[in-house]
Structures are given as structure tokens and as C-alpha cells.
Motif scaffolding. Structure first.
Motif, PDB file in Angstrom:
ATOM      1  N   LEU A 253      46.705 -16.851 -23.300  1.00  0.00           N
ATOM      2  CA  LEU A 253      46.101 -15.530 -23.340  1.00  0.00           C
ATOM      3  C   LEU A 253      47.151 -14.637 -23.824  1.00  0.00           C
ATOM      4  CD1 LEU A 253      43.788 -15.728 -20.264  1.00  0.00           C
ATOM      5  CD2 LEU A 253      43.104 -15.578 -22.741  1.00  0.00           C
TER       6      LEU A 253
ATOM      7  N   ILE B  14      39.863 -21.977 -25.032  1.00  0.00           N
ATOM      8  CA  ILE B  14      40.560 -21.766 -23.846  1.00  0.00           C
ATOM      9  C   ILE B  14      40.530 -23.097 -22.907  1.00  0.00           C
ATOM     10  CG2 ILE B  14      38.881 -20.670 -22.130  1.00  0.00           C
ATOM     11  CD1 ILE B  14      41.251 -18.953 -21.274  1.00  0.00           C
TER      12      ILE B  14
ATOM     13  N   VAL C  45      41.698  -9.843 -19.142  1.00  0.00           N
ATOM     14  CA  VAL C  45      42.126  -9.252 -20.452  1.00  0.00           C
ATOM     15  C   VAL C  45      41.797  -8.277 -20.822  1.00  0.00           C
ATOM     16  CG1 VAL C  45      40.923 -10.052 -22.588  1.00  0.00           C
ATOM     17  CG2 VAL C  45      41.442 -11.768 -21.230  1.00  0.00           C
TER      18      VAL C  45
ATOM     19  N   ALA D 233      36.147 -16.868 -23.345  1.00  0.00           N
ATOM     20  CA  ALA D 233      36.981 -17.529 -22.657  1.00  0.00           C
ATOM     21  C   ALA D 233      35.984 -17.806 -21.341  1.00  0.00           C
ATOM     22  CB  ALA D 233      38.050 -16.841 -22.011  1.00  0.00           C
TER      23      ALA D 233
ATOM     24  N   LEU E 172      37.158 -11.827 -26.489  1.00  0.00           N
ATOM     25  CA  LEU E 172      38.156 -12.958 -26.169  1.00  0.00           C
ATOM     26  C   LEU E 172      37.797 -13.297 -24.646  1.00  0.00           C
ATOM     27  CD1 LEU E 172      40.818 -14.443 -26.579  1.00  0.00           C
ATOM     28  CD2 LEU E 172      42.056 -12.622 -25.665  1.00  0.00           C
ATOM     29  N   GLY E 173      37.595 -12.123 -23.768  1.00  0.00           N
ATOM     30  CA  GLY E 173      37.196 -12.485 -22.503  1.00  0.00           C
ATOM     31  C   GLY E 173      35.916 -13.135 -22.153  1.00  0.00           C
TER      32      GLY E 173
ATOM     33  N   GLY F 269      39.038 -17.139 -27.611  1.00  0.00           N
ATOM     34  CA  GLY F 269      38.434 -17.348 -26.339  1.00  0.00           C
ATOM     35  C   GLY F 269      37.733 -18.545 -26.118  1.00  0.00           C
ATOM     36  N   SER F 270      37.196 -18.946 -27.295  1.00  0.00           N
ATOM     37  CA  SER F 270      36.596 -20.363 -27.227  1.00  0.00           C
ATOM     38  C   SER F 270      37.239 -21.657 -26.938  1.00  0.00           C
ATOM     39  CB  SER F 270      35.388 -20.376 -28.246  1.00  0.00           C
ATOM     40  OG  SER F 270      36.346 -20.697 -29.656  1.00  0.00           O
TER      41      SER F 270
END
Length: 551
Positions: A364, A335, A448, A435, A431-432, A332-333
């Protein structure tokens, strides 16, 4: 006159010859080869096949130098990309060889490390835990034979992996991927694998449980990756504390520096010596770390099948949850740099194949599919835990009480099903949140979470396959692992290799809508859930009909 006849004394039988510490080494090595004649070759072929297939796809992904230089600029300027890939060797002239050493090596060597850890633990600590090592040692077998045979098998496996990768890479005929670089590239794989084989040899001396030994070695693999990432991002030398960092320091296809391989060999020799020294200080079946004493009386929950299953698997669920949260956050970082790939034609094709209108949505969708497949590794492990209890002989004691087979296996199955659901949720959170923190739209988190959860039925199908194999063909449970490997390969390489759609569709994960790039489709979710339920029911039926096996 009496004649006395004196019979010669019967010579006493010779005392058994104990031999040296390596007595029986050759026999045990052949036994390992016999037992792992399918398992290890599959590991080697899967790792080498993924590496070579990935390299073969890169000329299509980056057809000219300008495309490769765009990728180099992104990797050199973004800390998240450095953390995920490597230090950035040869970014000034980003050849296909440089792309391999930067973008593939640091991640793929993890699988060589895992192969080595599982091989060593399986033939040392697991043998002691299940009682087979005691039977072997009752014969004329040296005290160091088992550990020596396991380490030798791991070294041979890694050398074969190195040769296969070197031959496969060099035979592709891609510019700058030549034989000298390929030999070093393969040697980097072997070096990392051998170091962590020796690491596993040490962890097996510390604890008396195979799962704990594997977990400790796995945590050290994660630490090595973390040190490599922190060292590359902050440029502070921490990567030199990591065997993965040593592998990338070879700069294969760029500088072809061989001496970092020596660091791995020195570390492996030192760890091996430590392992043998520690092995001489403990009893067979015991660990150096004393197990803490439990409570005098168990809780009421331990008196139930579900309570016992949770007690056995709760640590695994916890560490998988933590690991997948971090894994999701790492992807996620990154994105914020995805849109920089907009001018790449192949990436545009990927967007089209995923059904997305933006690169962010397609990224994603692709990553969540891969993360869901990783979660299925936990699901298979949890679903096959009853099989391990069975082979160790512990299941017989439980089933001798009033607990039915269905109740006992179903308790572990519930952990596998609900645990995988929870880990998917935690992965989506990582992940979310990462992001959003990296500058993404705040609505990403809401996209997500349902997308990750939509893969639950696909994971459950994998669980169903594991239960089906355990119920009807318990010695063929490897098929569940093969399904995971197949799904990963199809998700990662299916589109790039332009494989037929029916081949890709053999993976249950391919039927789930690639949200948020696509709209949610309910029918595949329902169908896969029904298939998973049928597989579980049929598997439990088989388990109830067959004999309990103990080895």
C-alpha cells in the motif's frame, strides 16, 4: 510625320502555384523536428530507459526459477493480476523474457500511445486553435501537408523508440532476452504508438479544441486497456479488439509471433485514411462536431476569475477524479495476493526499505506513492493552464479588464491546488474500498485516506515548480514535467537500482512518510508546504513583472 513607338506589353505575373495537397510537407516536417527537438527525445529516453532499467532489475528480483514460478502461479490464478498485466504467455516456464511480455508490455505501451497522441494533436488541432495553422496555410501549403507531417513525425518517433528499446533490451545479456524477441518487443511498442497516432488524427477532425481531441484519444487508450483486461480475465476474445491486446498477442520472447503487428498496421492505415477524408469535409479551425450553443447570458460566477477558471477546468477535474478512482481500485483489488510473495527475498528487502512489518502495508505504501505522482500530472496541467491561455491570446482579453494578474493566475492555481487534494482523496477512496472488497481488513480504508492526503504537499511542490517556470521562464515549463518523470522513476526504480539516497531525495515525494508502513512525520509535510508556498509566491512575482506573450 508622327512616329508612334509601341512598347511591348509587360507580361502579367505568373499565377501563384498552389501545388498539390502535400506541398510544403518537408518544410512542416522540419519545423516539427525543430520545435520538438527536446520534447520528443525526452519522451523516447524516458520510456526506453524505464523499460530497460526495469528489465535489468528483474534478475535481482527473481534470482532463480523457483521465484519466477511463484510469480507465474500468482499471475495465472488471480483475475486482478491478469487484468493488471496480461494473458499469461509462457507461465509454464516463466523466463525473464516471458515476464517482460506479461508484466511490462501491456502497461508501458500506454506511454508510447500518449506520446503519439500529444505529438499529433500539438501539431494539428492545437495549431488551428491558436491561429498559427491559418498563417501557414496562407502560404503555398497543401491541404494535407500539416496532418501528413504530424503523422510522419509520430511514426518516426515510434520507430526510434522501438529501435532504442530493442537495442537496450538485447544488450542486457539476460538469458532469454535475445535479439529476435527484442526486435519484436520494440515493434509492439511502435505498433501501439502508431495506431494511436492515427486515432489522434481522427479525433482532431471531430472537435475544434485540442484538449477535447487529446481527451477523446486518451479515453480510447483507456478503453483499449479495459478491453484487453476484460478479454484476458474472462477469456472471451475482447482483447482482440484492443491494440494493446494485439501487442501482447505477439508473445515476444515466448512465441515471437509477428502477425499481430499487421493488425496494428491495418488499423493505422484505415484510421489515417478516415482522418484525411474527414479533414476534407470541414473548414480550417472548425470541427465536424458542432459545438452546442451556450446560454444567452452567463451566470454571475463567470464574471469572476475563479468562476471562469472553474468553467475551463471542471471537465478535467471530473475525468481525472473518475480515472484515478478506477486506477486506485485496480491496485486495491490485488491486495489479497500480496502475502503470497512472502518467500521472495527481494520483496522482503522492499518491505524493509518501505519500513513496513507486513507485505500488505509495504504494498500500500509503494502504490500510494506512485498514485500520488500520477495525480501530480493533473496538478501540472492545471497549473500551466494560464500559460496556454496566454499563448493563445485569450489572456490579454481578460487582463484588459479590471482583473489583476495575480487574481487571474491565482484562480487557476487554486483549481490546481484544491483539485489535486480532491483527486488524492478520491484515489484513496478507490484504493481503500477495493482493498476492503477484495478481502482486506476493514481498517484499511481508514489507513489509506490519510496516507494519500499526506502526499498533498509533495504534489503542491510540483505545482510550485510549474508556476515558478511559468512566471520567470515561460518557455522552460518542461522542467515541471521532468520533475514528475524523475519522481516516478525514483519511486519505481530507485530502490531496485540501489541508487544513492541523495539522488532519491531530490524527489519531493521521497520525503513523505510511507504510510501505513511508517508512522506519520509532520516535519516533512510542513517543510514541503512552505517550499511550495515560496515557489508559488516567487513564480507569481515573476509573472507580474514580465510581458504577456501571445504566439
Amino acid at each position: 510625320m508622327t512616329t508612334t513607338i509601341t512598347r511591348p506589353a509587360t507580361p502579367a505575373p505568373p499565377a501563384p502555384h498552389d501545388g498539390g495537397p502535400l506541398t510544403g510537407f518537408g518544410t512542416l516536417l522540419r519545423l516539427i523536428a525543430r520545435r520538438d527537438r527536446i520534447r520528443v527525445p525526452l519522451w523516447i529516453l524516458a520510456i526506453a530507459g524505464t523499460q530497460v532499467a526495469g528489465a535489468a532489475a528483474y534478475p535481482g528480483l527473481y534470482p532463480d526459477a523457483a521465484d519466477r514460478q511463484v510469480q507465474a502461479d500468482i499471475m495465472g490464478s488471480n483475475p486482478a493480476m491478469k487484468a493488471m498485466t496480461g494473458p499469461g504467455h509462457g507461465l509454464e516456464d516463466y523466463t525473464f523474457g516471458a515476464m517482460m511480455t506479461n508484466e511490462y508490455l501491456g502497461f508501458m505501451v500506454i506511454f508510447a500511445a500518449l506520446m503519439s497522441v500529444f505529438l499529433v494533436v500539438r501539431h494539428t488541432r492545437a495549431e488551428e486553435e491558436e491561429g498559427r495553422a491559418e498563417l501557414v496555410r496562407a502560404n503555398v501549403t497543401g491541404s494535407a501537408a500539416a496532418l501528413s507531417a504530424a503523422l510522419t513525425a509520430a511514426v518516426v518517433a515510434n520507430l526510434l523508440l522501438a529501435l532504442l528499446i530493442a537495442a537496450g533490451m538485447a544488450s542486457l545479456g539476460i538469458e532469454t532476452i535475445d535479439w529476435p524477441g527484442s526486435l519484436l518487443y520494440g515493434a509492439a511498442y511502435a505498433a501501439v504508438g502508431i495506431v494511436f497516432a492515427a486515432t489522434a488524427a481522427v479525433t482532431t477532425q471531430v472537435t475544434q479544441f485540442a484538449r477535447a481531441a487529446s481527451g477523446m484519444a486518451g479515453a480510447l487508450i483507456g478503453l483499449a486497456y479495459l478491453l484487453r483486461a476484460m478479454g484476458d480475465v474472462m477469456d472471451n476474445g475482447l482483447s482482440w479488439l484492443s491494440p494493446i491486446g494485439w501487442a501482447q498477442a505477439t508473445a515476444a520472447y515466448v512465441d515471437n509471433t509477428w502477425w499481430p503487428i499487421l493488425l496494428s498496421l491495418v488499423a493505422a492505415v484505415a484510421l489515417t485514411g478516415l482522418a484525411f477524408r474527414l479533414a476534407g469535409r470541414r473548414d480550417l479551425g472548425a470541427g465536424l462536431r458542432a459545438e452546442r450553443r451556450g446560454a444567452a447570458e452567463g451566470t454571475d460566477r463567470l464574471g469572476t476569475s475563479l468562476g471562469l477558471a472553474w468553467r475551463l477546468q471542471r471537465t478535467t477535474v471530473l475525468w481525472w477524479s473518475i480515472g484515478m478512482f478506477i486506477f486506485g481500485a485496480a491496485y486495491g483489488s490485488a491486495i489479497d495476493v500480496i502475502e503470497d510473495y512472502a518467500d521472495n527475498d527481494v520483496v522482503a528487502d522492499l518491505v524493509e526499505s518501505m519500513g513496513g512489518t507486513t507485505l500488505t502495508d509495504s504494498y500500500l505504501a509503494m502504490i500510494m506513492g506512485i498514485l500520488a505522482i500520477v495525480v501530480s500530472v493533473f496538478a501540472v496541467t492545471a497549473a500551466l493552464r494560464p500559460r496556454r491561455e496566454e499563448t493563445s491570446g485569450r489572456a490579454e482579453g481578460v487582463l484588459a479588464t479590471g482583473v489583476s494578474r495575480t487574481e487571474w493566475y491565482g484562480s487557476h492555481l487554486l483549481i490546481a491546488l484544491l483539485g489535486s487534494l480532491g483527486i488524492l482523496l478520491v484515489t484513496g477512496l478507490g484504493l481503500g474500498l477495493a482493498a476492503v472488497g477484495a478481502g482486506g481488513d476493514g481498517a484499511i480504508l481508514g489507513q489509506v485516506l490519510p496516507a494519500m492526503l499526506s502526499y498533498t504537499p509533495a504534489v503542491w511542490v510540483v505545482v510550485g515548480v510549474a508556476v515558478l517556470a511559468a512566471g520567470w521562464a515561460p518557455r522552460a515549463t518542461l522542467v515541471a514535467w521532468l520533475l514528475v518523470v524523475y519522481a516516478f522513476f525514483m519511486r519505481y526504480m530507485g530502490v531496485l537500482l540501489d541508487l544513492p539516497q541523495w539522488v532519491i531525495n531530490l524527489s519531493p515525494f521521497s520525503h513523505i512518510a510511507s504510510m501505513p508502513a511508517e508512522d506519520f512525520r509532520a516535519l516533512p509535510v510542513v517543510v514541503l508546504t512552505v517550499i511550495a508556498a515560496v515557489l508559488v509566491v516567487v513564480g507569481l512575482t515573476g509573472f507580474n513583472r514580465r510581458d504577456i506573450e501571445a504566439t
